[in-house]
Design a protein around this motif. Structure first.
Motif, mmCIF file in Angstrom:
data_model
loop_
_atom_site.group_PDB
_atom_site.id
_atom_site.type_symbol
_atom_site.label_atom_id
_atom_site.label_comp_id
_atom_site.label_asym_id
_atom_site.label_seq_id
_atom_site.Cartn_x
_atom_site.Cartn_y
_atom_site.Cartn_z
ATOM 1 N N HIS B 133 -81.512 41.058 -28.786
ATOM 2 C CA HIS B 133 -82.604 40.201 -28.300
ATOM 3 C C HIS B 133 -82.799 40.347 -26.794
ATOM 4 O O HIS B 133 -83.926 40.311 -26.307
ATOM 5 N N GLU B 134 -81.701 40.504 -26.064
ATOM 6 C CA GLU B 134 -81.856 40.689 -24.611
ATOM 7 C C GLU B 134 -82.684 41.931 -24.315
ATOM 8 O O GLU B 134 -83.516 41.942 -23.414
ATOM 9 N N GLU B 135 -82.446 42.979 -25.087
ATOM 10 C CA GLU B 135 -83.228 44.197 -24.852
ATOM 11 C C GLU B 135 -84.663 44.020 -25.345
ATOM 12 O O GLU B 135 -85.607 44.425 -24.672
ATOM 13 N N MET B 136 -84.825 43.398 -26.501
ATOM 14 C CA MET B 136 -86.189 43.206 -27.024
ATOM 15 C C MET B 136 -87.018 42.353 -26.062
ATOM 16 O O MET B 136 -88.202 42.586 -25.865
ATOM 17 N N ARG B 137 -86.334 41.368 -25.465
ATOM 18 C CA ARG B 137 -87.020 40.502 -24.499
ATOM 19 C C ARG B 137 -87.546 41.319 -23.321
ATOM 20 O O ARG B 137 -88.582 41.017 -22.744
ATOM 21 N N SER B 138 -86.836 42.389 -22.993
ATOM 22 C CA SER B 138 -87.237 43.194 -21.839
ATOM 23 C C SER B 138 -88.183 44.330 -22.188
ATOM 24 O O SER B 138 -88.683 45.005 -21.308
ATOM 25 N N ILE B 139 -88.397 44.585 -23.479
ATOM 26 C CA ILE B 139 -89.339 45.648 -23.851
ATOM 27 C C ILE B 139 -90.742 45.085 -23.709
ATOM 28 O O ILE B 139 -91.130 44.173 -24.442
ATOM 29 N N PRO B 140 -91.519 45.598 -22.762
ATOM 30 C CA PRO B 140 -92.833 45.001 -22.525
ATOM 31 C C PRO B 140 -93.867 45.465 -23.557
ATOM 32 O O PRO B 140 -93.590 46.373 -24.335
ATOM 33 N N MET B 141 -95.009 44.851 -23.556
ATOM 34 C CA MET B 141 -96.215 45.279 -24.263
ATOM 35 C C MET B 141 -96.207 45.027 -25.781
ATOM 36 O O MET B 141 -97.236 45.139 -26.416
ATOM 37 N N ASP B 143 -95.141 42.963 -29.496
ATOM 38 C CA ASP B 143 -94.567 41.890 -30.292
ATOM 39 C C ASP B 143 -93.461 42.507 -31.128
ATOM 40 O O ASP B 143 -93.603 43.630 -31.618
ATOM 41 N N MET B 144 -92.382 41.785 -31.271
ATOM 42 C CA MET B 144 -91.237 42.401 -31.931
ATOM 43 C C MET B 144 -90.530 41.451 -32.886
ATOM 44 O O MET B 144 -90.710 40.238 -32.834
ATOM 45 N N ALA B 145 -89.697 42.064 -33.731
ATOM 46 C CA ALA B 145 -88.787 41.319 -34.602
ATOM 47 C C ALA B 145 -87.700 42.296 -35.014
ATOM 48 O O ALA B 145 -87.847 43.507 -34.846
ATOM 49 N N GLY B 146 -86.593 41.762 -35.531
ATOM 50 C CA GLY B 146 -85.491 42.646 -35.916
ATOM 51 C C GLY B 146 -84.989 42.333 -37.311
ATOM 52 O O GLY B 146 -85.093 41.198 -37.790
ATOM 53 N N TYR B 147 -84.451 43.354 -37.976
ATOM 54 C CA TYR B 147 -83.876 43.181 -39.320
ATOM 55 C C TYR B 147 -82.369 42.999 -39.190
ATOM 56 O O TYR B 147 -81.701 43.754 -38.497
ATOM 57 N N GLU B 529 -98.126 38.855 -22.336
ATOM 58 C CA GLU B 529 -97.095 38.024 -22.955
ATOM 59 C C GLU B 529 -96.721 38.660 -24.288
ATOM 60 O O GLU B 529 -97.545 39.305 -24.932
ATOM 61 N N LYS B 530 -95.505 38.468 -24.719
ATOM 62 C CA LYS B 530 -95.135 39.011 -26.018
ATOM 63 C C LYS B 530 -94.454 37.949 -26.873
ATOM 64 O O LYS B 530 -93.927 36.964 -26.345
ATOM 65 N N ASN B 531 -94.495 38.177 -28.188
ATOM 66 C CA ASN B 531 -93.867 37.238 -29.115
ATOM 67 C C ASN B 531 -92.712 37.901 -29.843
ATOM 68 O O ASN B 531 -92.738 39.104 -30.086
ATOM 69 N N THR B 532 -91.707 37.104 -30.167
ATOM 70 C CA THR B 532 -90.610 37.599 -30.992
ATOM 71 C C THR B 532 -90.569 36.757 -32.259
ATOM 72 O O THR B 532 -90.403 35.536 -32.194
ATOM 73 N N LEU B 572 -84.809 35.067 -26.441
ATOM 74 C CA LEU B 572 -86.033 35.621 -27.025
ATOM 75 C C LEU B 572 -87.226 35.388 -26.106
ATOM 76 O O LEU B 572 -87.335 34.330 -25.488
ATOM 77 N N ALA B 573 -88.112 36.379 -26.069
ATOM 78 C CA ALA B 573 -89.389 36.170 -25.402
ATOM 79 C C ALA B 573 -90.295 35.446 -26.383
ATOM 80 O O ALA B 573 -90.547 35.948 -27.478
ATOM 81 N N ASN B 574 -90.788 34.281 -26.003
ATOM 82 C CA ASN B 574 -91.640 33.459 -26.878
ATOM 83 C C ASN B 574 -91.156 33.430 -28.323
ATOM 84 O O ASN B 574 -91.810 33.971 -29.212
#
Lengths: 269, 584
Positions: B133-141, B143-147, B529-532, B572-574
């Motif tokens: 999540h720390e890395e996903m929070r820093s990946i710009p541009m 929206d993300m989620a993880g399995y 802004e991005k969403n997780t 998490l970002a958002n």
């Protein structure tokens, strides 16, 4: 042939990244234009003329251009990087990465060179008349693809990881080497006239290495095949009796490299 | 007005809304697609002239390794991957480097330049969830989620052995919330546990050490739990025996296991007004099919086994899969399947990293180069394309490279060109090893995908399969205003000139996220802004309580305290929970 003479005049307290000093880059430029070329010193860019006085114009092509650096430049890095033709003569010692990835032409260093001379070199000749440090003709950190062509001649000593990952070309060391000489070599030729310390030719899967002196700690993954006399590889001659080993069998690939070791200097093997 | 834009006169491809290349205007207001903008709103809105250009929903990648411990190990192992491939900083964008394992910032920028706006991290080991999540929070541009990797989880294996599906389901729902993850990932079920003892499993009915559960038990159990809970996406399966000649059979047999399980995604979300049903109906998602479709019995008689799998997929409707294409060149193989990577290490002798993530899973990482001169690699290239071209209904397949396993995601435009142009494929056959044509059927396959099919396999189906089609992968009214505009003239396109297809998809003319232009012709213009997303699954309080008793008593085997186990929201970002109602 046109000659450009660079005389060091600047402040080199912080190292200078001089990949711009190549015959390819100087060809077709006047002395003034050459002096205008920007190079990096730490985080700032400055004109070449702030570090060197420039005398003489570049030739019409790289082949036609000789660059003479008239003095010691141990804090100047990357001279001759990616050059394809022409000649560079350094009348003193030079810094790291001289002749990085060079593909052709000739570099002569009359003094010593720091680490990484001829890193991942593809062609041409790099001749260092003094000593050098680590990573001669080696792959960049993390990579296993080192020098692929050309020739590096070191008249003095080198230190660790000479020819790491070499797959083509020749490296000839007049003096001694330290550890990991020819690690992961898979082609090409390395000749060490002096001694080596340990892990010599470790993990080799191809190519030929010759050690004329004594190997302090011999690698365990090699098997002796024969004894041969007076080796000759085109114009490179190695006189004397040599034990011929193959290896390195200590890795899953069960490599098929050849390691010649002086019989006289390694009687304990 | 922020997030308000009109994209005019483009050829629009929105398969979920049954729009196939019609010239249309797309209006976005406050970040959402709307029917139209009023004259007053138009005055303030940004207007983009997309005449002669192709307009698609923002790209959705349903399987990519971009964040977390494994990816970071790849970065640490590979300085050589970084020093020749870098990007300078700009006034708004960070610098970055890395070709197959880019730094977090660069990864986000590069996806965005290609018109992608949503990416799923394919494997989050529970104990590495914070890191991921720390890395996903820093990946710009993006929206993300993880399995969440659950295929060899001690608690689940124990519950499955005991046949206690209710507690297992309670555990999964608690784990999703605890680690803020989106769905179930199942990697080499039962085999990764054996890898802790230097072993693997080789058959679906082979019980593993200690837990004595079989791959079949785990696949069936997880698929049942998945539908019992109503998780938005189907169980995400990396089948057993991956990367071994002949593995296609076990893959096909694995797909048969959840055949009778009915898909019941049960999310409480607002749906965009798509013409097609935007809910998934599959109960299993086979990932990187190519790596699981090896034929032959050894490397000497190696051949494509893709047809065996695609024949099954074509005649059954409960399977969806992604391709795991191999576009040649540098890659870094990384997976939770530790034993598979160990076998690759023995084959190549490349540098290799292996990790044991305590009681939960493991992973392996190894740099790899796919060469056109290599017979096996050439067949793998052909197989990756077969997996997409042999599946008749594009709604059953998704295009990926299992980035960076088959190659980095930046090669997607090249793969699109191979899918759209038989000439592109034939030209590559000329350059690569003849096994590509001798050991696969691709050479005689003449199908050329349309732009609409490309839109399905690169966004619409990825969104529908993952259960995000209520807002992603479509431009229907109510969807998120994520749009990609490509400089490809849909009416004049000549697929024989495939270089122009590559160029067109490489740098989108515009990437629009939430109604804001974020890239233009490969240049980063804004950092949105991005969403997780994660699944917030409702479950009965007492089943959760019973289950947690077990978890706490077994936590003595962990190196961290129970209270430090969950991933807090601030990682998490958002944080955007997708409400899932197990009981309605």
């Amino acid at each position: 042939m046109a000659e450009v003479i660079l005389k060091p005049i600047g402040n080199f307290d912080l190292t200078v990244e001089a990949e711009a000093i190549t015959p390819d880059n100087f060809a077709g430029k006047t002395a003034v234009e050459i002096g205008e070329i920007l190079i990096w010193q730490a985080p700032a860019q400055a004109k070449l003329s702030e570090f060197f006085s420039v005398e003489g114009n570049g030739g019409s092509s790289a082949e036609d251009t000789t660059i003479t650096i008239d003095g010691d430049v141990p804090r100047v890095k990357r001279i001759g990087q990616e050059m394809t033709a022409g000649k560079i003569i350094i009348k003193g010692s030079t810094g790291m990465h001289v002749g990085n990835t060079m593909a052709g032409g000739e570099i002569i260093v009359e003094g010593n060179a720091e680490s990484w001379p001829g890193m991942e070199m593809k062609g041409g000749l790099l001749h260092i008349k003094g000593d050098t440090l680590d990573h001669v003709g080696c792959a960049y950190r993390g990579s296993w693809h080192g020098m692929t062509g050309g020739r590096i001649v070191i008249d003095g000593n080198a230190k660790n990881q000479v020819g790491g990952g070499i797959s083509g070309g020749e490296i000839i060391i007049g003096g001694n080497v330290d550890n990991f000489c020819g690690i992961r070599m898979n082609g090409g030729l390395i000749v060490v006239k002096g001694n080596a310390v340990r892990t010599t030719a470790a993990e080799m899967t191809g190519g030929v290495m010759v050690v004329g002196g004594r190997i302090e700690k011999f690698s365990p993954g090699f098997e002796m095949e024969a004894v041969e006399c007076d080796l000759k590889f085109d114009d490179i001659e190695c006189a004397g009796e040599f034990m011929k080993f193959t290896g390195d069998y200590a890795i899953p690939q069960k490599g098929k490299g050849t390691l010649y070791v002086s019989y006289e200097n390694n009687e304990c093997l | 007005m922020a997030g308000t834009i009109a994209i005019k006169n483009g050829y629009v491809y929105d398969p979920l809304n049954e729009v196939d290349g019609e010239v249309m205007d797309i209006f976005i207001k406050n970040g959402k697609v709307v029917t139209e903008l009023s004259a007053a709103e138009m005055k303030d809105a940004k207007e983009i002239d997309a005449k002669g250009k192709t307009v698609m929903p923002g790209g959705v990648d349903s399987h990519s390794h971009v964040a977390g411990a494994k990816v970071n190990t790849g970065r640490m192992m590979r300085p050589e991957d970084h020093y020749k491939y870098y990007q300078k900083k700009t006034p708004i964008a960070h610098s970055g480097c890395g070709y197959t394992v880019p730094s977090v910032y660069l990864g986000g920028y590069e996806y965005s330049k290609m018109g992608y706006t949503t990416v799923f991290e394919a494997a989050v080991p529970p104990m590495e969830a914070r890191h991921t999540h720390e890395e996903m929070r820093s990946i710009p541009m993006l929206d993300m989620a993880g399995y969440l990797v659950l295929g060899n989880n001690w608690f689940l294996m124990r519950y499955l052995k005991e046949g206690d599906i209710d507690k297992a389901a309670a555990y999964v729902s608690w784990m999703m919330k605890t680690h803020k993850t989106y769905g179930i990932k199942c990697v080499n079920p039962a085999g990764v546990e054996n890898w802790g003892w230097g072993e693997n499993v080789s058959a679906l009915d082979e019980a593993n050490i200690h837990f004595e559960v079989t791959p079949e038990d785990i696949i069936k159990g997880l698929a049942e739990i998945n539908e019992q809970l109503g998780i938005p996406m189907p169980m995400h399966l990396h089948a057993n025996n991956l990367g071994h000649p002949g593995c296609w059979e076990i893959t096909r047999d694995s797909l048969k296991i959840p055949k009778s399980i009915k898909a019941k995604p049960n999310t409480d979300v607002e749906w965009a007004e798509t013409k097609m049903k935007a809910q998934r109906h599959q109960s299993v998602y086979l990932t990187h099919c190519q790596f699981n479709a090896f034929g032959g019995t050894s490397w000497r008689d190696f051949e494509s086994g893709v047809k065996g799998i695609t024949d099954y997929v074509n005649s059954n409707d409960h399977v969806v899969m992604d391709s795991g294409c191999v576009p040649f060149g540098d890659a870094t193989v990384m997976t939770g399947d530790g034993p598979a990577i160990h076998d690759l290490y023995q084959l190549t002798g490349n540098k290799w990293s292996n990790t044991d993530v305590e009681c939960e899973c493991g992973s392996g990482v190894l740099p790899f180069t796919y060469l056109k001169s290599n017979p096996i690699h050439s067949v793998q290239w052909a197989m990756g394309l077969e997996t997409l071209l042999y599946v008749k209904d594009a709604w059953k397949s998704i295009m990926t490279t299992d980035s960076p396993n088959g190659g980095p995601f930046t090669k997607y435009p090249q793969i699109i060109a191979w899918l759209m142009s038989n000439k592109a494929r034939q030209d590559t056959f000329e350059e690569c090893h003849k096994w590509a044509s001798d050991r696969s059927g691709l050479a005689s396959e003449t199908r050329e995908m349309s732009l609409s099919e490309i839109a399905i396999v690169t966004r619409a189906n990825a969104a529908r399969t993952t259960g995000l089609a209520h807002s992603k992968g479509t431009l229907a009214v109510g969807a998120d205003g994520d749009v990609a505009v490509y400089d490809i003239d849909a009416k004049k396109i000549d697929v024989n000139d495939y270089e122009s297809i590559i160029r067109g998809f490489q740098n989108a003319s515009y990437t629009i996220k939430g109604g804001e232009v974020i890239t233009q012709d490969g240049e980063i213009l804004a950092i949105p802004e991005k969403n997780t997303f994660y699944s917030d699954i409702a479950i009965k309080a007492d089943s959760e309580k019973e289950m947690l008793k077990d978890v706490k008593s077994w936590f003595k085997y962990y190196t961290i305290g129970f209270n430090n186990y969950p991933t807090p929201d601030k990682y998490l970002a958002n944080p955007t929970p997708i409400k899932v109602n197990a009981e309605r």
